[in-house]
Design a protein around this motif. Structure first.
Motif, PDB file in Angstrom:
ATOM      1  N   LYS A  23      -4.407   2.304   1.377  1.00  0.00           N
ATOM      2  CA  LYS A  23      -5.151   1.124   0.946  1.00  0.00           C
ATOM      3  C   LYS A  23      -6.202   1.500  -0.097  1.00  0.00           C
ATOM      4  O   LYS A  23      -6.419   0.771  -1.073  1.00  0.00           O
ATOM      5  CB  LYS A  23      -5.814   0.461   2.148  1.00  0.00           C
ATOM      6  CG  LYS A  23      -6.267  -0.971   1.883  1.00  0.00           C
ATOM      7  CD  LYS A  23      -6.622  -1.688   3.167  1.00  0.00           C
ATOM      8  CE  LYS A  23      -6.992  -3.148   2.894  1.00  0.00           C
ATOM      9  NZ  LYS A  23      -7.287  -3.879   4.144  1.00  0.00           N
ATOM     10  N   ALA A  24      -6.847   2.654   0.103  1.00  0.00           N
ATOM     11  CA  ALA A  24      -7.846   3.119  -0.850  1.00  0.00           C
ATOM     12  C   ALA A  24      -7.189   3.461  -2.180  1.00  0.00           C
ATOM     13  O   ALA A  24      -7.726   3.168  -3.252  1.00  0.00           O
ATOM     14  CB  ALA A  24      -8.578   4.337  -0.290  1.00  0.00           C
ATOM     15  N   LEU A  25      -6.009   4.067  -2.129  1.00  0.00           N
ATOM     16  CA  LEU A  25      -5.301   4.426  -3.355  1.00  0.00           C
ATOM     17  C   LEU A  25      -4.887   3.200  -4.158  1.00  0.00           C
ATOM     18  O   LEU A  25      -4.796   3.266  -5.388  1.00  0.00           O
ATOM     19  CB  LEU A  25      -4.054   5.272  -3.035  1.00  0.00           C
ATOM     20  CG  LEU A  25      -4.284   6.710  -2.598  1.00  0.00           C
ATOM     21  CD1 LEU A  25      -2.965   7.476  -2.631  1.00  0.00           C
ATOM     22  CD2 LEU A  25      -5.297   7.418  -3.495  1.00  0.00           C
ATOM     23  N   PHE A  26      -4.638   2.094  -3.477  1.00  0.00           N
ATOM     24  CA  PHE A  26      -4.293   0.857  -4.184  1.00  0.00           C
ATOM     25  C   PHE A  26      -5.423   0.491  -5.142  1.00  0.00           C
ATOM     26  O   PHE A  26      -5.179   0.122  -6.297  1.00  0.00           O
ATOM     27  CB  PHE A  26      -4.063  -0.285  -3.190  1.00  0.00           C
ATOM     28  CG  PHE A  26      -3.811  -1.613  -3.857  1.00  0.00           C
ATOM     29  CD1 PHE A  26      -2.532  -1.956  -4.265  1.00  0.00           C
ATOM     30  CD2 PHE A  26      -4.851  -2.501  -4.084  1.00  0.00           C
ATOM     31  CE1 PHE A  26      -2.293  -3.171  -4.896  1.00  0.00           C
ATOM     32  CE2 PHE A  26      -4.621  -3.718  -4.712  1.00  0.00           C
ATOM     33  CZ  PHE A  26      -3.340  -4.052  -5.122  1.00  0.00           C
ATOM     34  N   ARG A  27      -6.653   0.607  -4.684  1.00  0.00           N
ATOM     35  CA  ARG A  27      -7.806   0.284  -5.524  1.00  0.00           C
ATOM     36  C   ARG A  27      -7.974   1.317  -6.630  1.00  0.00           C
ATOM     37  O   ARG A  27      -8.231   0.976  -7.785  1.00  0.00           O
ATOM     38  CB  ARG A  27      -9.072   0.235  -4.660  1.00  0.00           C
ATOM     39  CG  ARG A  27      -8.993  -0.708  -3.468  1.00  0.00           C
ATOM     40  CD  ARG A  27      -9.256  -2.144  -3.841  1.00  0.00           C
ATOM     41  NE  ARG A  27     -10.621  -2.342  -4.274  1.00  0.00           N
ATOM     42  CZ  ARG A  27     -11.653  -2.470  -3.430  1.00  0.00           C
ATOM     43  NH1 ARG A  27     -11.458  -2.417  -2.119  1.00  0.00           N
ATOM     44  NH2 ARG A  27     -12.871  -2.672  -3.897  1.00  0.00           N
TER      45      ARG A  27
ATOM     46  N   ASN B  66       0.819  -1.220   0.000  1.00  0.00           N
ATOM     47  CA  ASN B  66       0.000   0.000   0.000  1.00  0.00           C
ATOM     48  C   ASN B  66       0.848   1.264   0.000  1.00  0.00           C
ATOM     49  O   ASN B  66       0.518   2.254  -0.653  1.00  0.00           O
ATOM     50  CB  ASN B  66      -0.937   0.000   1.218  1.00  0.00           C
ATOM     51  CG  ASN B  66      -2.044  -1.033   1.089  1.00  0.00           C
ATOM     52  OD1 ASN B  66      -2.546  -1.274   0.001  1.00  0.00           O
ATOM     53  ND2 ASN B  66      -2.420  -1.639   2.201  1.00  0.00           N
ATOM     54  N   SER B  67       1.952   1.220   0.749  1.00  0.00           N
ATOM     55  CA  SER B  67       2.836   2.373   0.830  1.00  0.00           C
ATOM     56  C   SER B  67       3.483   2.678  -0.523  1.00  0.00           C
ATOM     57  O   SER B  67       3.534   3.833  -0.961  1.00  0.00           O
ATOM     58  CB  SER B  67       3.927   2.127   1.880  1.00  0.00           C
ATOM     59  OG  SER B  67       4.838   3.202   1.916  1.00  0.00           O
ATOM     60  N   VAL B  68       3.962   1.640  -1.195  1.00  0.00           N
ATOM     61  CA  VAL B  68       4.600   1.818  -2.505  1.00  0.00           C
ATOM     62  C   VAL B  68       3.597   2.350  -3.514  1.00  0.00           C
ATOM     63  O   VAL B  68       3.890   3.276  -4.281  1.00  0.00           O
ATOM     64  CB  VAL B  68       5.204   0.489  -3.013  1.00  0.00           C
ATOM     65  CG1 VAL B  68       5.641   0.611  -4.470  1.00  0.00           C
ATOM     66  CG2 VAL B  68       6.392   0.092  -2.150  1.00  0.00           C
ATOM     67  N   ILE B  69       2.401   1.774  -3.517  1.00  0.00           N
ATOM     68  CA  ILE B  69       1.362   2.210  -4.442  1.00  0.00           C
ATOM     69  C   ILE B  69       0.966   3.654  -4.172  1.00  0.00           C
ATOM     70  O   ILE B  69       0.759   4.446  -5.101  1.00  0.00           O
ATOM     71  CB  ILE B  69       0.118   1.292  -4.341  1.00  0.00           C
ATOM     72  CG1 ILE B  69       0.442  -0.084  -4.917  1.00  0.00           C
ATOM     73  CG2 ILE B  69      -1.062   1.905  -5.070  1.00  0.00           C
ATOM     74  CD1 ILE B  69       0.830  -0.072  -6.383  1.00  0.00           C
ATOM     75  N   SER B  70       0.870   4.010  -2.887  1.00  0.00           N
ATOM     76  CA  SER B  70       0.504   5.376  -2.523  1.00  0.00           C
ATOM     77  C   SER B  70       1.528   6.372  -3.032  1.00  0.00           C
ATOM     78  O   SER B  70       1.190   7.418  -3.585  1.00  0.00           O
ATOM     79  CB  SER B  70       0.378   5.496  -0.999  1.00  0.00           C
ATOM     80  OG  SER B  70       0.101   6.825  -0.619  1.00  0.00           O
ATOM     81  N   GLU B  71       2.824   6.049  -2.861  1.00  0.00           N
ATOM     82  CA  GLU B  71       3.879   6.960  -3.269  1.00  0.00           C
ATOM     83  C   GLU B  71       3.992   7.080  -4.785  1.00  0.00           C
ATOM     84  O   GLU B  71       4.346   8.132  -5.304  1.00  0.00           O
ATOM     85  CB  GLU B  71       5.219   6.524  -2.659  1.00  0.00           C
ATOM     86  CG  GLU B  71       5.276   6.695  -1.149  1.00  0.00           C
ATOM     87  CD  GLU B  71       6.666   6.441  -0.583  1.00  0.00           C
ATOM     88  OE1 GLU B  71       7.518   5.899  -1.316  1.00  0.00           O
ATOM     89  OE2 GLU B  71       6.900   6.784   0.583  1.00  0.00           O
ATOM     90  N   SER B  72       3.697   5.995  -5.496  1.00  0.00           N
ATOM     91  CA  SER B  72       3.816   6.042  -6.949  1.00  0.00           C
ATOM     92  C   SER B  72       2.514   6.481  -7.621  1.00  0.00           C
ATOM     93  O   SER B  72       2.488   6.768  -8.813  1.00  0.00           O
ATOM     94  CB  SER B  72       4.219   4.670  -7.492  1.00  0.00           C
ATOM     95  OG  SER B  72       3.260   3.697  -7.174  1.00  0.00           O
ATOM     96  N   PHE B  73       1.428   6.547  -6.842  1.00  0.00           N
ATOM     97  CA  PHE B  73       0.123   6.949  -7.371  1.00  0.00           C
ATOM     98  C   PHE B  73       0.199   8.327  -8.004  1.00  0.00           C
ATOM     99  O   PHE B  73      -0.323   8.578  -9.090  1.00  0.00           O
ATOM    100  CB  PHE B  73      -0.897   6.960  -6.225  1.00  0.00           C
ATOM    101  CG  PHE B  73      -2.286   7.388  -6.634  1.00  0.00           C
ATOM    102  CD1 PHE B  73      -3.182   6.474  -7.160  1.00  0.00           C
ATOM    103  CD2 PHE B  73      -2.697   8.703  -6.475  1.00  0.00           C
ATOM    104  CE1 PHE B  73      -4.468   6.856  -7.519  1.00  0.00           C
ATOM    105  CE2 PHE B  73      -3.972   9.101  -6.840  1.00  0.00           C
ATOM    106  CZ  PHE B  73      -4.860   8.176  -7.358  1.00  0.00           C
ATOM    107  N   PHE B  74       0.889   9.233  -7.319  1.00  0.00           N
ATOM    108  CA  PHE B  74       0.975  10.614  -7.792  1.00  0.00           C
ATOM    109  C   PHE B  74       1.701  10.694  -9.126  1.00  0.00           C
ATOM    110  O   PHE B  74       1.383  11.520  -9.971  1.00  0.00           O
ATOM    111  CB  PHE B  74       1.708  11.468  -6.748  1.00  0.00           C
ATOM    112  CG  PHE B  74       1.332  12.914  -6.794  1.00  0.00           C
ATOM    113  CD1 PHE B  74       0.137  13.341  -6.240  1.00  0.00           C
ATOM    114  CD2 PHE B  74       2.151  13.838  -7.395  1.00  0.00           C
ATOM    115  CE1 PHE B  74      -0.221  14.680  -6.287  1.00  0.00           C
ATOM    116  CE2 PHE B  74       1.806  15.178  -7.439  1.00  0.00           C
ATOM    117  CZ  PHE B  74       0.612  15.607  -6.877  1.00  0.00           C
TER     118      PHE B  74
END
Length: 255
Positions: free
Chosen positions: A242-246, A145-153
């Motif tokens: 976790k929400a950003l992962f989705r 979740n942390s990796v996805i959150s950081e790369s989401f942007f």
């Protein structure tokens, strides 16, 4: 500059700045609206890797604030706070686009996770959870979740940059760009994206929906959301990740 007694002083300061470009008046206005810069730096930095220097983001935001002071037209029916927010946020995002701020290690982790997601989705013929991805890779779910959150942007910036590039490539001859309008193709893509995101958001659990709504629509900070929900700031961050992962799995289709 919020009390009634200071309204006249603020108006005088604006008058000195607009009519004479008085440097002292300009400094007063910069200091008065500096909290706007701090606010946007805080919001944008939430989804960025820890290696991104917040002072650099603040410097970019200050450039945006100064640009807003230079170009603001008080006779227009627009509050300076609104105009400045647009310029500050734009300056920060433009600065991020120009720099390779995503570290190589994070790119590699993101690639591993994306590969695992694709593999599991093909096997199960459905959207997979961060827990399933973590099990596949043998790592903690929080790390996924942390990796996805950081790369989401990075994906949001990438989508926006691609749209800009496509718009520039489509300009021919002496045609005039309508900056307020979207092409029919862009409208369809944007409409589908909004529809899918709305559907994904409804599938989030109650706390995830609340955090996403309060952060992105009510523009509250993680600390403020934590106070509302009676949870720690770190817990709100975990729920947000976790929400950003989705949400990122939906955005990925539009890259």
């Amino acid at each position: 500059m919020t009390s009634s007694s200071s309204v006249v002083e603020e108006q005088e300061t604006w008058k000195k700045w607009h009519e004479d470009r008085d440097s002292e008046a300009g400094d007063i206005l910069l200091r008065a609206y500096m909290p706007l810069v701090q606010y946007h730096v805080q919001r944008i930095s939430v989804g960025l890797p820890k290696n991104v220097n917040r002072d650099e983001l603040k410097s970019l935001g200050m450039l945006g604030l100064f640009d807003a002071l230079e170009k603001f037209e008080p006779e227009r029916d627009l509050k300076f706070d609104t105009y400045a927010s647009f310029r500050i946020r734009g300056a920060i995002l433009d600065g991020l686009r120009k720099e390779d701020w995503l570290p190589r290690s994070l790119r590699e982790k993101t690639k591993r996770i994306e590969t695992a997601i694709e593999k599991l989705e093909q096997q199960n013929l459905r959207t997979v959870s961060s827990f399933e991805v973590a099990e596949e890779l043998g790592i903690e779910e929080d790390e996924v979740n942390s990796v996805i959150s950081e790369s989401f942007f990075a994906n949001v910036l990438s989508i926006d940059e691609d749209n800009r590039d496509n718009e520039n490539k489509e300009k021919i001859g002496y045609t005039i760009e309508d900056k307020k309008g979207l092409s029919p193709e862009s409208e369809i893509v944007q409409s589908e994206l909004h529809k899918e995101l709305a559907e994904v958001i409804t599938e989030l659990n109650e706390k995830e929906q609340l955090v996403v709504s309060l952060f992105y629509f009510e523009e509250m900070t993680f600390t403020e959301i934590g106070q509302v929900l009676g949870l720690s700031t770190s817990r709100i961050s975990q729920i947000h990740s976790k929400a950003l992962f989705r949400l990122r799995q939906v955005l990925k289709r539009y890259l």
